[in-house]
Write a protein that holds these residues in place. Structure first.
Motif, mmCIF file in Angstrom:
data_model
loop_
_atom_site.group_PDB
_atom_site.id
_atom_site.type_symbol
_atom_site.label_atom_id
_atom_site.label_comp_id
_atom_site.label_asym_id
_atom_site.label_seq_id
_atom_site.Cartn_x
_atom_site.Cartn_y
_atom_site.Cartn_z
ATOM 1 N N LYS A 155 0.685 -1.120 0.140
ATOM 2 C CA LYS A 155 -0.002 -0.052 -0.133
ATOM 3 C C LYS A 155 1.137 1.137 -0.208
ATOM 4 C CE LYS A 155 -4.391 -1.964 2.343
ATOM 5 N NZ LYS A 155 -4.974 -1.627 4.238
ATOM 6 N N ARG A 156 2.174 1.287 0.571
ATOM 7 C CA ARG A 156 2.729 2.229 1.015
ATOM 8 C C ARG A 156 3.555 2.588 -0.507
ATOM 9 N NH1 ARG A 156 5.357 0.670 4.755
ATOM 10 N NH2 ARG A 156 7.376 0.121 4.066
ATOM 11 N N GLU A 157 4.148 1.931 -0.486
ATOM 12 C CA GLU A 157 4.480 1.488 -2.010
ATOM 13 C C GLU A 157 3.866 2.135 -3.372
ATOM 14 O OE1 GLU A 157 6.114 -2.126 -3.208
ATOM 15 O OE2 GLU A 157 7.765 -1.669 -1.787
ATOM 16 N N PHE A 158 2.915 1.736 -3.632
ATOM 17 C CA PHE A 158 1.339 2.148 -4.356
ATOM 18 C C PHE A 158 1.315 3.231 -4.262
ATOM 19 C CE2 PHE A 158 -2.951 2.828 -5.998
ATOM 20 C CZ PHE A 158 -2.716 2.387 -7.217
ATOM 21 N N GLN A 159 1.146 4.205 -2.646
ATOM 22 C CA GLN A 159 1.393 5.182 -2.763
ATOM 23 C C GLN A 159 2.264 6.325 -2.836
ATOM 24 O OE1 GLN A 159 -0.556 5.171 1.709
ATOM 25 N NE2 GLN A 159 -2.381 5.699 0.621
ATOM 26 N N GLU A 160 3.126 5.583 -2.867
ATOM 27 C CA GLU A 160 4.623 6.725 -3.124
ATOM 28 C C GLU A 160 4.542 6.480 -4.460
ATOM 29 O OE1 GLU A 160 7.787 4.219 -1.435
ATOM 30 O OE2 GLU A 160 7.084 5.313 1.000
ATOM 31 N N ILE A 165 4.189 10.517 -9.094
ATOM 32 C CA ILE A 165 4.089 10.709 -10.403
ATOM 33 C C ILE A 165 3.426 12.602 -10.215
ATOM 34 C CG2 ILE A 165 2.039 10.604 -11.988
ATOM 35 C CD1 ILE A 165 2.319 8.051 -11.715
ATOM 36 N N ALA A 166 2.584 13.104 -9.295
ATOM 37 C CA ALA A 166 2.358 14.319 -8.918
ATOM 38 C C ALA A 166 3.140 15.270 -9.194
ATOM 39 C CB ALA A 166 1.616 14.325 -8.023
ATOM 40 N N GLN A 167 4.652 14.943 -8.372
ATOM 41 C CA GLN A 167 5.407 15.776 -7.654
ATOM 42 C C GLN A 167 6.414 16.067 -9.515
ATOM 43 O OE1 GLN A 167 7.957 13.897 -5.439
ATOM 44 N NE2 GLN A 167 7.266 14.412 -3.605
ATOM 45 N N ASP A 168 6.722 14.953 -10.190
ATOM 46 C CA ASP A 168 6.433 15.257 -11.753
ATOM 47 C C ASP A 168 5.795 15.823 -12.483
ATOM 48 O OD1 ASP A 168 9.008 13.541 -11.277
ATOM 49 O OD2 ASP A 168 8.245 11.900 -12.764
ATOM 50 N N PHE A 169 4.312 15.812 -12.601
ATOM 51 C CA PHE A 169 3.361 16.554 -13.629
ATOM 52 C C PHE A 169 3.823 18.252 -12.737
ATOM 53 C CE2 PHE A 169 0.576 13.093 -13.856
ATOM 54 C CZ PHE A 169 0.325 13.774 -15.501
ATOM 55 N N TYR A 192 -1.562 6.254 -15.996
ATOM 56 C CA TYR A 192 -2.348 5.887 -16.504
ATOM 57 C C TYR A 192 -2.591 4.757 -16.495
ATOM 58 C CZ TYR A 192 -4.575 2.526 -20.172
ATOM 59 O OH TYR A 192 -5.258 1.531 -20.745
ATOM 60 N N GLU A 193 -0.896 3.853 -16.170
ATOM 61 C CA GLU A 193 -0.495 3.002 -15.982
ATOM 62 C C GLU A 193 -0.816 2.429 -14.780
ATOM 63 O OE1 GLU A 193 3.409 2.955 -17.416
ATOM 64 O OE2 GLU A 193 3.105 1.651 -18.778
ATOM 65 N N TRP A 194 -0.615 3.776 -14.034
ATOM 66 C CA TRP A 194 -0.326 3.820 -12.217
ATOM 67 C C TRP A 194 -2.392 3.118 -12.189
ATOM 68 C CZ3 TRP A 194 -3.717 7.200 -8.838
ATOM 69 C CH2 TRP A 194 -3.242 7.000 -7.953
ATOM 70 N N LEU A 195 -2.717 3.746 -12.681
ATOM 71 C CA LEU A 195 -4.566 3.357 -12.652
ATOM 72 C C LEU A 195 -4.900 1.919 -13.192
ATOM 73 C CD1 LEU A 195 -6.199 6.655 -13.997
ATOM 74 C CD2 LEU A 195 -5.872 5.622 -11.796
#
Length: 249
Positions: A155-160, A165-169, A192-195
């Protein structure tokens, strides 16, 4: 007008030690330090402390709060976001109060209880209704089963991964990149791949989710904490990606 550290701590329901800790982390600098070594805080510091306390109530750790404060320089815009979140919470708490009152009344009168009345306002899955209404019950249940199957580390890795991605945006936005540029669309592909780990996004799903990032303050704050306007930038990038690569077939 200014207040001493003791006054601020008392009114905020915290301690002088906590406020000094915030200062050491660069979160809350005093407006001045007196000759006696006492710290004093002016109105700007007071507003900044309010924002810190609000973000703490949202469950954000101090490093994340530092990012939010750095990214959201427009205090008025940030407070509007906080206000929207608080108003949503007020509605939820209002439902809980009404639910408990109904339960108490019916229990005292010996009346039959209804589950929807007793449990109204106690949703532990805060996005269940939105997901179900937009994409169906099956979509929600599939995602919920997948999330519950993960270990704490997964769960932590998925959130990280999402945070990265958000930081890169946010960085692309700061660099002046266009939402449709190759660089930004490469980040959007990662989104997209994350979702896609939990669902195969169609065009309407993908672009609709982007719209939700802006329309719902609970989502907006997760992106805009990396930089003001990031959520809208992500929405625009997701719309371009959906139009170029996805279908509803």
């Amino acid at each position: 007008m200014e207040w001493s550290i003791q006054e601020i701590a008392r009114r905020a329901g915290t301690t002088s030690r906590t406020l000094r800790h915030y200062g050491e982390l660069g979160l809350l600098e005093p407006s001045r330090v007196g000759s006696n070594g006492y710290r004093y805080y002016d109105q700007d510091a007071l507003v900044r402390l309010q924002r810190i306390l609000l973000l703490r109530e949202l469950g954000l750790p101090l490093p994340a709060i530092a990012e939010v404060l750095e990214g959201q320089r427009d205090t008025a815009a940030a407070l509007r976001t906080h206000l929207a979140l608080l108003e949503q919470e007020r509605v939820r708490i209002g439902r809980q109060i009404a639910s408990v009152r109904t339960t108490l009344h019916k229990t005292e009168e010996g009346e039959e209880l209804m589950a929807e009345e007793v449990l109204d306002g106690f949703d532990h899955t805060q996005y269940e209704r939105e997901v179900t209404e937009r994409w169906g019950r099956e979509a929600y249940e599939k995602g919920d089963r997948w999330w519950r199957s993960l270990s704490a580390r997964q769960k932590r890795e998925f959130q990280e991964q999402q945070v990265a991605i958000a930081q890169d945006f946010a960085q692309a936005l700061k660099d002046g990149k266009a939402a449709g540029s190759d660089e930004v669309q490469a980040i959007t592909r990662r989104q997209y791949e994350w979702l896609s780990i939990t669902v195969t996004p169609t065009r309407s799903y993908f672009t609709g989710l982007g719209e939700m990032y802006v329309a719902d303050p609970r989502f907006t704050v997760n992106y805009d904490r990396h930089g003001e306007g990031t959520a809208a930038f992500v929405r625009d990038a997701m719309k371009v990606y959906g139009e170029r690569h996805l279908t509803d077939g």
